[in-house]
Design an enzyme around this catalytic site. Structure first.
Site, PDB file in Angstrom:
ATOM      1  CB  SER A  81      -0.779  -0.166   1.205  1.00 22.33           C
ATOM      2  OG  SER A  81      -2.027   0.785   1.019  1.00 22.33           O
ATOM      3  CG  HIS A 138      -5.519  -2.655  -0.361  1.00 22.41           C
ATOM      4  ND1 HIS A 138      -4.354  -2.368  -1.286  1.00 22.41           N
ATOM      5  CD2 HIS A 138      -5.023  -1.945   0.788  1.00 22.41           C
ATOM      6  CE1 HIS A 138      -3.598  -1.400  -0.968  1.00 22.41           C
ATOM      7  NE2 HIS A 138      -4.086  -0.931   0.411  1.00 22.41           N
ATOM      8  CD  GLU A 170      -2.220  -2.656  -3.983  1.00 21.82           C
ATOM      9  OE1 GLU A 170      -3.563  -2.918  -3.792  1.00 21.82           O
ATOM     10  OE2 GLU A 170      -1.299  -1.955  -3.551  1.00 21.82           O
TER      11      GLU A 170
END
Length: 306
Positions: free
Chosen positions: A111, A277, A210
């Site tokens: 992230s 995620h 992502e």
């Protein structure tokens, strides 16, 4: 693009837990600490790991100090991020890259940690692990996810991830075979890195992408920005992870939008990878050499550790 690989972690090794981005709480760390202990690792809490200043895990200097302390201490053999959130870009310029080069250590996170991993690649060519933070959630990251992270940290075996038909990006595929270093991570952080010293030259690389909780038009905007900035010129291939909670009401499907923005690059594109995620997140090395076989539906990456 030759990567530096830290030594694989072994039972008995000490790892420092750091929060370079958003804040976490002790109760969210309990399960992650149990896992590390079960792998034989000794967790050392960074002095500022539980700090909080609004949406940041303490001030920028404190967050950078924990990362620098981890690399400066020869007893610490790995650097594990507690979570992502926001803030890594604010502290990466203060990371002591000379210390990283003197004593490379495996770093794991994802992230917002993409910003730190880009900086470590730029400053030290350090391969790292794109994987869950220590603030562990068994519901989202079950036993398979835990084993995937353990293996990425403690084994020199290549990592293989197969495309799953149940993933939202499974329908995104441009057949072909490509090889190169796997670079990337969270799309927001990739796009935000354009124009900074940390944005890697993706020529000959396989781009990992992502995202989470972004409407499709914003994903389109970020990919379009990368295209217009020339950041995708010379790519070898694209590996698409999970795009979690990214649906919207505009009637444009995720797969169609991704094919529109990536399908004409002239390189293999493989979707459906459980990286990101979403449920069952798997860990993959970034910075290490990879092969994407979009025809067979498999991404294979050399270990981040040696």
């Amino acid at each position: 693009m030759h990567a530096i690989k830290a030594p694989a972690l072994r039972p008995g090794d000490a790892v420092m837990l750091v929060s370079p981005a958003g804040p976490t709480r002790p109760e969210r760390m309990e399960r992650g600490l149990e896992l590390l202990e079960s792998w034989g690792l000794r967790a050392v809490l960074g002095p500022h790991a539980y700090d909080r200043t609004g949406y940041l895990a303490g001030d920028d200097a404190a967050r950078a100090a924990d990362v620098n302390q981890a690399f400066a201490d020869p007893r610490i053999r790995g650097v594990l991020c507690t979570r992502g959130g926001y803030g890594a870009q604010r502290m990466v310029d203060a990371v002591d890259m000379a210390a990283v080069r003197r004593d490379p250590k495996v770093v794991a996170g994802f992230s917002d940690i993409t910003a730190l991993q880009f900086a470590l690649w730029r400053g030290a060519r350090l391969a790292s692990v794109h994987g869950p933070g220590v603030a562990w959630n068994d519901e989202r990251t079950p036993a398979e996810s835990a084993e995937s992270l353990r293996s990425a940290l403690m084994s020199t075996d290549p990592v293989t991830v197969a495309s799953l038909p149940t993933e939202d990006t499974a329908g995104v595929r441009v057949p072909g075979l490509a090889a190169g270093p796997l670079l990337g991570g969270n799309l927001c952080l990739i796009a935000a890195s354009v124009g900074t010293p940390d944005m890697p030259d993706l020529t000959g690389a396989i781009l990992l992408v992502e995202e989470v909780q972004e409407p499709l038009y914003k994903i389109d905007r970020m990919l379009t920005h990368l295209r217009r900035a020339g950041a995708l010129d010379g790519l070898a291939g694209v590996a698409l992870g999970q795009f979690t909670d990214c649906s919207d009401d505009w009637g444009t499907g995720l797969a169609a939008m991704l094919l529109d923005r990536l399908g004409d690059l002239g390189v293999p594109v493989l979707g459906g990878l459980p990286i990101g995620h979403g449920q069952g997140q798997l860990s993959v090395p970034v910075g290490a050499l990879a092969t994407v076989d979009a025809t067979a539906g498999v991404l294979t990456v050399e270990a981040a550790v040696g």
